[in-house]
Design a protein around this motif. Structure first.
Motif, mmCIF file in Angstrom:
data_model
loop_
_atom_site.group_PDB
_atom_site.id
_atom_site.type_symbol
_atom_site.label_atom_id
_atom_site.label_comp_id
_atom_site.label_asym_id
_atom_site.label_seq_id
_atom_site.Cartn_x
_atom_site.Cartn_y
_atom_site.Cartn_z
ATOM 1 N N UNK A 93 34.010 54.889 51.482
ATOM 2 C CA UNK A 93 35.290 55.114 50.813
ATOM 3 C C UNK A 93 36.274 53.995 51.175
ATOM 4 N N UNK A 94 36.354 53.682 52.456
ATOM 5 C CA UNK A 94 37.247 52.613 52.915
ATOM 6 C C UNK A 94 36.798 51.266 52.351
ATOM 7 N N UNK A 95 35.496 51.025 52.316
ATOM 8 C CA UNK A 95 34.981 49.763 51.780
ATOM 9 C C UNK A 95 35.287 49.631 50.294
ATOM 10 N N UNK A 96 35.290 50.737 49.567
ATOM 11 C CA UNK A 96 35.674 50.683 48.153
ATOM 12 C C UNK A 96 37.094 50.179 47.989
ATOM 13 N N UNK A 97 37.981 50.664 48.825
ATOM 14 C CA UNK A 97 39.379 50.206 48.783
ATOM 15 C C UNK A 97 39.467 48.725 49.148
ATOM 16 N N UNK A 98 38.747 48.325 50.193
ATOM 17 C CA UNK A 98 38.774 46.931 50.632
ATOM 18 C C UNK A 98 38.239 46.004 49.541
ATOM 19 N N UNK A 99 37.114 46.366 48.950
ATOM 20 C CA UNK A 99 36.519 45.528 47.899
ATOM 21 C C UNK A 99 37.482 45.384 46.733
#
Length: 107
Positions: A93-99
């Motif tokens: 979930x956090x990586x989706x935001x970062x990407x």
């Protein structure tokens, strides 16, 4: 079709996938989990692809878009683990935001 946004999203997904391999390997071990580790990395590549293809959809709300798309993509992997890999799910979930943040602001 292969835009700067898509290339950047795929690259960031691949890099974050390496961090996932390190994290999961640390938690569960590397030996005997090669396929699982590859699948985790591949999931982050798919996340980058989906976010890269999102383009201008909800452009001004890219954090919400990254949250939504990251959750959708990482849920597919989370289901395959029998709901056991909570750290991997939350990281997705956090990586989706970062990407999405990087792809929107640097492409």
């Amino acid at each position: 079709m292969f835009t700067k946004r898509l290339r950047l999203s795929l690259l960031v997904g691949a890099i974050l996938g390496i961090f996932c391999i390190i994290g999961v390997g640390y938690r569960q071990g590397y030996a005997g989990n090669e396929l699982y580790l590859f699948a985790m990395w591949y999931n982050r590549i798919i996340m980058g692809l989906v976010i890269g293809l999102a383009g201008n959809w909800m452009k001004k709300r890219y954090i919400l878009r990254g949250l939504l798309l990251g959750t959708l993509v990482t849920t597919a992997f989370f289901l395959s683990t029998g709901f056991r890999d909570w750290p991997g799910f939350l990281a997705g979930i956090v990586y989706g935001i970062i990407i999405d943040y990087i792809a929107t602001n640097y492409s």
